[in-house]
Design an enzyme around this catalytic site. Structure first.
Site, PDB file in Angstrom:
ATOM      1  CE  LYS A  87      -1.880   2.958   1.999  1.00  0.00           C
ATOM      2  NZ  LYS A  87      -1.609   4.379   1.639  1.00  0.00           N
ATOM      3  CD  GLU A 102       9.727  13.370  11.241  1.00  0.00           C
ATOM      4  OE1 GLU A 102       8.537  13.021  11.264  1.00  0.00           O
ATOM      5  OE2 GLU A 102      10.641  12.628  10.848  1.00  0.00           O
TER       6      GLU A 102
END
Ligand code: NAD
Ligand code: 6OD
Length: 486
Positions: free
Chosen positions: A178, A390
């Site tokens: 996927k 992040e």
């Protein structure tokens, strides 16, 4: 306009769900493809095809033949490099240089190296003494794990997807991939090459779609999936772990990072600039290993900041069609909003904006793309969200330090533990400091230098497990101990 169908059981086909979504070009903001979205029936078809392939020709194939076929696959990918480059740069907006020099060759290498490794890997044997004196022989057997669900991100789509599919197939598994909804093209194209070299039907399947309530979630919950290998955000990893808990599926997670670059005063400054220009700005900062935190020993702090600023301002922004572009757009408008949110926050928190901090203005088609300025900050405390979270953009915060102990403490004061980069000409210091950094990958005087036989992965919130070399073999196989009484 392209259409990306699903690739199931060796055949391209529309999704039975009847649903599609648009793929938007990062460099122009225009639609470039229609993508078929897999829902429950499609995911079921793909997993069933993968399970059937395990029982068929692929499952019976001798290891040496399987590995030779994967070597052919690697050569066939290399032969179609221009097609893979075009597909990758259209989806991601990456520069052609990055796709040509890094992403596509690594995709081929991911098949070649694991096929070579598996071909030459022997087994373990333990002789055991027994009371009757005849002994026993213990053979450690490795069987394929089964159907592996591969969930991959958009930041280096082909490299990161094949980094998992290569060892999974070399170990004899079958896969359902996927890819990220933002980067469907190269995983789809790989189906053609699989068919061309004669990889049996059902060994490699591709389903498209999103994560929650879509193909990603359905794949990770499918009862016939034996293991899930995932690269992406830490929060997504947490969600997948819950989804995979029912049925106790094994997981391998490569997650986010907030990696430090540490520059000592004795570093070769040209090298430090060359390395950190890449570790901060390569792929527009969309690299899990990127160094959004830079620590510089005080005597060379001002020189380093001035030189990195000059480097950042020398980058040329543009998409794959822009001649001479050295830095591309971000992947999507949504991701750009996230990065710009941090740019605004840094300013609000009182950061010194050394360069950048906004959106560039263009008088051409790039204006529709998802560009942001390469950005450098100084002056924020270590507990600032800019230094802790992040961002995944072309940016860094630079902090001065005075001692080894101080910089090691700052480098380790993070919930992440993926990588670190140390710049020093003092070998003893490199070893002393490197050994105390809590991260899975530590580079000295380099960054993103990869030998695929070595372990790759992170500690703390940066991942679970390691892949690469024999570590991939551990995840992609099940061990059985066969104890033979002699
Ligand atoms: P993401 O987590 O948003 O998505 C990654 C993949 O997970 C996509 O295919 C997405 O559709 C799928 N997904 C999302 N939710 C899901 C769910 N609930 N169930 C199943 N699948 C789901 O990550 P991204 O934005 O594509 O990639 C960027 C992130 O990946 C960054 O955090 C980066 O640090 C990380 N990353 C880590 C490494 C590493 O090796 N450690 C490498 C590359 C990227
Ligand atoms: O090189 C690799 O194998 C790897 N997993 C790289 C990860 C890059 C992150 O963005």
């Amino acid at each position: 306009m392209k259409t990306h169908q699903l690739f199931i059981d060796g055949t391209y086909r529309d999704a039975r769900s009847g649903r599609t979504f648009d793929k938007i070009s990062p460099s122009t903001g225009l639609k470039i493809a229609t993508v078929h979205e897999a829902l429950a029936e499609d995911v079921d078809d793909a997993v069933n095809a993968a399970a059937a392939a395990l029982r068929g020709e692929w499952g019976q194939m001798p290891k040496a033949v399987r590995c030779d076929l994967l070597m052919e696959l690697a050569n066939a990918i290399a032969a179609r490099t221009p097609d893979f480059i075009e597909a990758e740069v259209a989806d991601t907006g990456h520069t052609r240089h990055f796709a040509e020099k890094v992403e596509i060759p690594r995709g081929a290498a991911n098949f070649r190296i694991f096929a070579e490794m598996l071909k030459h890997t022997g087994g373990e044997y333990y002789h055991m003494d027994t009371p009757d004196g005849t002994g026993a022989a213990n053979l450690e057997l490795h069987r394929p794990k089964g159907v592996i669900g591969v969930i991959s991100p958009w930041n280096a789509p082909f490299l990161l997807m094949t980094w998992k599919v290569g060892p999974a197939l070399a170990c004899g598994n079958t896969v359902v991939v996927k890819p990220s909804e933002e980067s469907p093209a190269t995983a789809t194209l790989l189906g053609e090459v699989m068919n061309a070299v004669g990889i049996p039907k059902g060994v490699y399947n591709v389903i498209h779609g999103f994560g929650p309530e879509s193909a990603g979630e359905l794949l990770t919950q499918h009862p016939k999936v034996a293991g899930i290998t995932f690269t992406g955000e830490t929060r997504t990893g947490e969600a997948i772990m819950k989804q995979a808990a029912v049925g106790l599926r094994d997981v391998s997670f490569e997650l986010g990072g907030k990696n430090p670059a540490i520059i000592f005063a004795d570093a070769d400054m040209d090298k430090a600039i060359e390395v950190t220009m890449r570790s901060v700005f390569a792929n527009t900062g969309q690299v899990c290993l990127g160094t959004e935190r830079v620590y510089v020993e005080r005597p060379v702090f001002d020189e380093y900041v001035a030189r990195l600023k000059a480097g950042a301002e020398g980058l040329k922004q543009g998409g794959p069609e822009t001649p001479g572009a050295t830095i591309g757009p971000l992947i999507s408008d949504e991701h750009r909003q996230k990065v710009l949110g941090y740019y605004d926050k840094a300013r609000d928190l009182g950061a010194t904006v050394v360069t950048g901090g906004g959106v560039p203005l263009f008088n051409d088609e790039r204006q529709g793309g998802f560009f942001v300025e390469p950005t450098i900050w100084t002056g924020l405390p270590e507990d600032s969200p800019i230094v802790r979270e992040e961002i995944f953009g072309p940016c860094c915060h630079i902090t001065p330090f005075d001692t080894e102990d101080e910089v090691i403490a700052m480098a380790n004061d993070t919930s992440y533990g993926l990588s670190a980069t140390i710049l020093t000409e003092n070998l003893s210091r490199a070893h002393r400091v490197g050994a105390r950094i809590e991260a899975g990958l530590i580079w000295v005087n380099s960054w993103f230098l990869r030998d695929l036989r070595t372990s790759f992965g992170g500690s703390k919130s940066s991942g679970i497990g390691r892949e690469g070399g024999v570590h991939s073999l551990e995840f992609y196989t099940e061990r059985s101990n066969l104890c033979l009484k002699l």
